[in-house]
Design a protein around this motif. Structure first.
Motif: not given
Length: 147
Positions: A53-73
């Motif tokens: 959702n536009g914020k850089r992931l540091k470590g790990y996260a629990l995803l929820t329905t509708g979350d947008e995941v973008v790799l490498g920008g």
């Protein structure tokens, strides 16, 4: 046992999901989906990073329905297709339980008193205690006689 999914995403062909691009690290991220419908994502230290959702992931996260995941920008990753449907335990229908019919014997009017026999182990224990206390008493008696 519930189904689980564990995949790695990256540019290396050893990953389960391969994205051949300079913005994607050889081993970019891990995705873990459990049987309860939870999906966890971990960035494995990629240079270009992973954003949720536009914020850089540091470590790990629990995803929820509708979350947008973008790799490498620049690569939108459809993580939801790896979600495991929540397993529902199916219980068997309850069995019909019939009461147990027991024959009852009428009480014996001549036998009103119940006797309980003492277990043999208890007698051995009581005898041992008597011997120990007797020995202690004898030692005390001798000590008293000497003084």
């Amino acid at each position: 046992m519930s189904k689980r999914v564990h995949i790695r995403v990256g540019s290396n062909s050893s990953n389960q999901v391969v994205i051949k691009d300079a913005a994607i690290a050889e081993v970019h991220l891990e995705l873990f989906a459990d049987g309860e419908g939870n999906v966890f994502i971990t960035d494995l230290g990629s240079d270009q990073g992973t954003a949720i959702n536009g914020k850089r992931l540091k470590g790990y996260a629990l995803l929820t329905t509708g979350d947008e995941v973008v790799l490498g920008g620049k690569f939108r990753f459809n993580w939801e297709k790896y979600r495991v449907k929540k397993s529902v335990a199916v219980e068997p229908p309850p069995k019909k339980v019939e009461p147990i019919q027991q024959e009852r014997t009428p009480p014996n009017p001549q036998h009103k008193r119940t006797t309980v026999e003492r277990p043999a182990k208890m007698e051995v224990t009581n005898q041992s205690l008597l011997l120990i206390f007797g020995g202690i008493f004898l030692i005390l008696l001798l000590m008293y006689a000497i003084n």
